[in-house]
Design an enzyme around this catalytic site. Structure first.
Site, PDB file in Angstrom:
ATOM      1  N   LYS A   7       3.223  -4.064   6.110  1.00 21.00           N
ATOM      2  CA  LYS A   7       3.416  -4.100   4.653  1.00 21.00           C
ATOM      3  C   LYS A   7       4.894  -3.931   4.293  1.00 21.00           C
ATOM      4  CE  LYS A   7      -0.719  -4.912   3.087  1.00 21.00           C
ATOM      5  NZ  LYS A   7      -0.961  -6.204   2.411  1.00 21.00           N
ATOM      6  N   TYR A  29      -0.247  -0.813  10.147  1.00 17.60           N
ATOM      7  CA  TYR A  29      -0.479  -1.488   8.860  1.00 17.60           C
ATOM      8  C   TYR A  29       0.750  -1.302   7.962  1.00 17.60           C
ATOM      9  CZ  TYR A  29      -2.901  -2.265   4.365  1.00 17.60           C
ATOM     10  OH  TYR A  29      -3.296  -2.707   3.127  1.00 17.60           O
ATOM     11  N   HIS A  82     -12.940   2.763   3.435  1.00 18.99           N
ATOM     12  CA  HIS A  82     -12.148   3.877   2.911  1.00 18.99           C
ATOM     13  C   HIS A  82     -13.083   5.002   2.450  1.00 18.99           C
ATOM     14  CE1 HIS A  82      -9.144   0.581   2.575  1.00 18.99           C
ATOM     15  NE2 HIS A  82      -8.350   1.542   3.014  1.00 18.99           N
ATOM     16  N   SER A 111       0.853  -1.188   0.000  1.00 20.82           N
ATOM     17  CA  SER A 111       0.000   0.000   0.000  1.00 20.82           C
ATOM     18  C   SER A 111       0.890   1.239   0.000  1.00 20.82           C
ATOM     19  CB  SER A 111      -0.850  -0.020   1.266  1.00 20.82           C
ATOM     20  OG  SER A 111      -1.289   1.272   1.580  1.00 20.82           O
ATOM     21  N   SER A 112       0.352   2.333  -0.518  1.00 20.60           N
ATOM     22  CA  SER A 112       1.153   3.564  -0.577  1.00 20.60           C
ATOM     23  C   SER A 112       1.419   4.149   0.816  1.00 20.60           C
ATOM     24  CB  SER A 112       0.463   4.607  -1.461  1.00 20.60           C
ATOM     25  OG  SER A 112      -0.828   4.888  -0.973  1.00 20.60           O
ATOM     26  N   CYS A 113       0.764   3.609   1.859  1.00 21.02           N
ATOM     27  CA  CYS A 113       1.031   4.144   3.207  1.00 21.02           C
ATOM     28  C   CYS A 113       2.361   3.639   3.779  1.00 21.02           C
ATOM     29  CB  CYS A 113      -0.111   3.844   4.162  1.00 21.02           C
ATOM     30  SG  CYS A 113      -0.268   2.114   4.528  1.00 21.02           S
TER      31      CYS A 113
HETATM   32  O1  GFB Z   1      -9.728   6.407   2.569  1.00 19.62           O
HETATM   33  P1  GFB Z   1      -9.230   6.782   3.922  1.00 19.62           P
HETATM   34  O2  GFB Z   1      -9.924   6.165   5.075  1.00 19.62           O
HETATM   35  O3  GFB Z   1      -7.719   6.401   3.972  1.00 19.62           O
HETATM   36  O4  GFB Z   1      -9.330   8.368   4.114  1.00 19.62           O
HETATM   37  P2  GFB Z   1      -6.251   7.037   4.030  1.00 19.62           P
HETATM   38  C1  GFB Z   1      -8.835   9.257   3.166  1.00 19.62           C
HETATM   39  C2  GFB Z   1      -9.211  10.669   3.533  1.00 19.62           C
HETATM   40  O5  GFB Z   1     -10.630  10.838   3.368  1.00 19.62           O
HETATM   41  C3  GFB Z   1      -8.916  11.073   4.977  1.00 19.62           C
HETATM   42  C4  GFB Z   1     -11.187  11.474   4.495  1.00 19.62           C
HETATM   43  O6  GFB Z   1      -8.450  12.409   4.994  1.00 19.62           O
HETATM   44  C5  GFB Z   1     -10.298  10.990   5.646  1.00 19.62           C
HETATM   45  O7  GFB Z   1     -10.446  11.812   6.770  1.00 19.62           O
HETATM   46  N1  GFB Z   1     -12.606  11.114   4.629  1.00 19.62           N
HETATM   47  C6  GFB Z   1     -13.642  11.994   4.500  1.00 19.62           C
HETATM   48  C7  GFB Z   1     -13.120   9.905   4.944  1.00 19.62           C
HETATM   49  N2  GFB Z   1     -14.809  11.380   4.762  1.00 19.62           N
HETATM   50  C8  GFB Z   1     -14.519  10.087   5.041  1.00 19.62           C
HETATM   51  C9  GFB Z   1     -15.333   8.958   5.401  1.00 19.62           C
HETATM   52  O8  GFB Z   1     -16.541   9.046   5.515  1.00 19.62           O
HETATM   53  N3  GFB Z   1     -14.667   7.780   5.597  1.00 19.62           N
HETATM   54  C10 GFB Z   1     -13.310   7.662   5.468  1.00 19.62           C
HETATM   55  N4  GFB Z   1     -12.736   6.460   5.661  1.00 19.62           N
HETATM   56  N5  GFB Z   1     -12.519   8.727   5.165  1.00 19.62           N
HETATM   57  C11 GFB Z   1      -5.835   4.565   4.637  1.00 19.62           C
HETATM   58  C12 GFB Z   1      -4.911   3.871   5.571  1.00 19.62           C
HETATM   59  O9  GFB Z   1      -5.490   5.887   4.746  1.00 19.62           O
HETATM   60  O10 GFB Z   1      -5.682   4.214   3.289  1.00 19.62           O
HETATM   61  C13 GFB Z   1      -4.608   2.491   5.205  1.00 19.62           C
HETATM   62  O11 GFB Z   1      -5.386   4.052   6.882  1.00 19.62           O
HETATM   63  C14 GFB Z   1      -4.422   2.248   3.720  1.00 19.62           C
HETATM   64  O12 GFB Z   1      -3.471   2.097   5.902  1.00 19.62           O
HETATM   65  C15 GFB Z   1      -5.463   2.921   2.907  1.00 19.62           C
HETATM   66  O13 GFB Z   1      -3.135   2.633   3.306  1.00 19.62           O
HETATM   67  C16 GFB Z   1      -5.213   2.844   1.425  1.00 19.62           C
HETATM   68  O14 GFB Z   1      -5.752   7.244   2.646  1.00 19.62           O
HETATM   69  O15 GFB Z   1      -6.144   8.221   4.914  1.00 19.62           O
END
Ligand code: GFB
Length: 316
Positions: A147, A143, A186, A114-116
């Site tokens: 990875k 995580y 996500h 993953s890109s994280c």
């Molecule tokens: O997709 P996401 O959960 O993953 O969140 P990350 C991306 C951005 O979207 C963050 C915002 O800035 C969230 O605060 N966001 C806005 C939301 N509304 C929402 C919502 O309703 N739900 C969610 N989930 N986000 C994850 C990692 O990071 O991405 C993992 O935690 C993994 O490790 C994955 O790498 C691909 O991009 O922030």
């Protein structure tokens, strides 16, 4: 220009570990045109967290190629609140699969990360050699560490045992088969489910964080195509980034999702929720130089994902 393949999947027994997940299911669909025999195993038959179960199954079923799409995944809140799950389960299942593959003399294996894995403040776009150059984003460091360990295992197994094991690092993914649960998903599936509810109820669309973080989104069918491409065309220690080359803000993706859903509700930003990494754009020049290209524009992929959501709403 694409070079001649280094490895052929034709006629091979190919195990997709994690075939029930969004990525694994897309890989199974993509492999249907590769003239290979796709092997899958359910969680009830083999718990990937149990080393002996994984080793016995791999020994008995003799895959020649393995796609490691199995993982414990989730969005920013799930990562932040269940750190032990994310680090333990990912470390356990990837070490079990990689070691079982070595014991059974699997010819080729691709591990998906993953890109994280990259530092929170890595240069943007993030090249492969930004790995381990700085501190990780705190919300998903557990995580990310698991990875990074998977990448390092593939490298170590290449060096010590001569195993042809490689790694691919996809950017943020979305598409059919995604998890639409608001707490663990996500951003794209979460906002799609929220936009759908807003359309039904005439309410606002709640968006976590400030809306200003930037993310790069890849349609899962394109990811599956890239991973099969790498399986056939790549054999080296360094992992390979898989992205589309451009990113959008969370506000922009929320607007695109609202358009795909057909709703004009106002966005309401919730500053009590974390933003996570300020920006996460991969430098995918290495993959592009091999001749691979993504095929699905974000607006098109979002429309197709919403159509899938409407058809599978109950299950999603
Ligand atoms: O997709 P996401 O959960 O993953 O969140 P990350 C991306 C951005 O979207 C963050 C915002 O800035 C969230 O605060 N966001 C806005 C939301 N509304 C929402 C919502 O309703 N739900 C969610 N989930 N986000 C994850 C990692 O990071 O991405 C993992 O935690 C993994 O490790 C994955 O790498 C691909 O991009 O922030």
């Amino acid at each position: 220009m694409t070079s001649a393949p280094l490895y052929s999947l034709a006629g091979k027994r190919v195990w997709v570990a994690g075939h029930r997940g969004m990525v694994g299911a897309a890989l199974v669909r993509r492999l249907a045109s590769e003239n290979c025999e796709v092997l899958t195993v359910s969680r009830a038959e083999v718990d990937l967290l149990r080393q002996d179960a994984v080793e016995s199954w791999v020994k008995a079923n003799k895959p020649q190629a393995v796609f490691v799409a199995a993982a414990t995944v989730g969005g920013i809140l799930a990562n932040d609140t269940r750190p032990a799950h994310f680090i333990y389960e990912n470390l356990a299942l990837e070490t079990n699969i990689i070691e079982a593959a070595r014991q059974a003399q699997v010819e080729k294996l691709i591990f998906l990360g993953s890109s994280c894995i990259y530092p929170r403040l890595a240069p943007q776009p993030m090249p492969e050699d930004a790995l381990l150059t700085g501190p990780l984003e705190p919300t998903n460091q557990w995580y990310a560490i698991a990875k990074i360990a998977g990448i390092m295992m593939c490298r170590a197994y290449r060096r010590q045992y001569g195993c042809d094991y490689i790694s691919a690092m996809p950017t943020n993914l979305y598409g059919p088969g995604d998890n639409f649960d608001l707490q663990s998903s996500h951003v794209i599936p979460a906002l799609m489910a929220k936009a759908h509810a807003a359309k039904r109820d005439g309410t606002e669309i709640p968006v976590w964080g400030s809306g200003s973080p930037r993310r790069e989104f890849l349609y899962v069918e394109d990811l599956a195509d890239a991973v099969v491409f790498l399986m056939k065309h790549y054999s080296d220690e360094e992992h390979v980034n898989v992205g589309v080359g451009s990113d959008v803000t969370i506000r922009e993706v929320a607007e695109l999702i609202a358009r795909a859903v057909g709703v004009e509700s106002r966005l309401r930003f919730d500053a009590t929720k974390p933003d996570g990494m300020p920006r996460k754009l991969l430098d995918s020049a290495k993959l592009l130089a091999m001749g691979w290209r993504p095929g699905t524009a974000l607006d098109v992929g979002l429309r197709q994902t919403y159509e899938w959501f409407l058809r599978h709403r109950a299950a999603a």
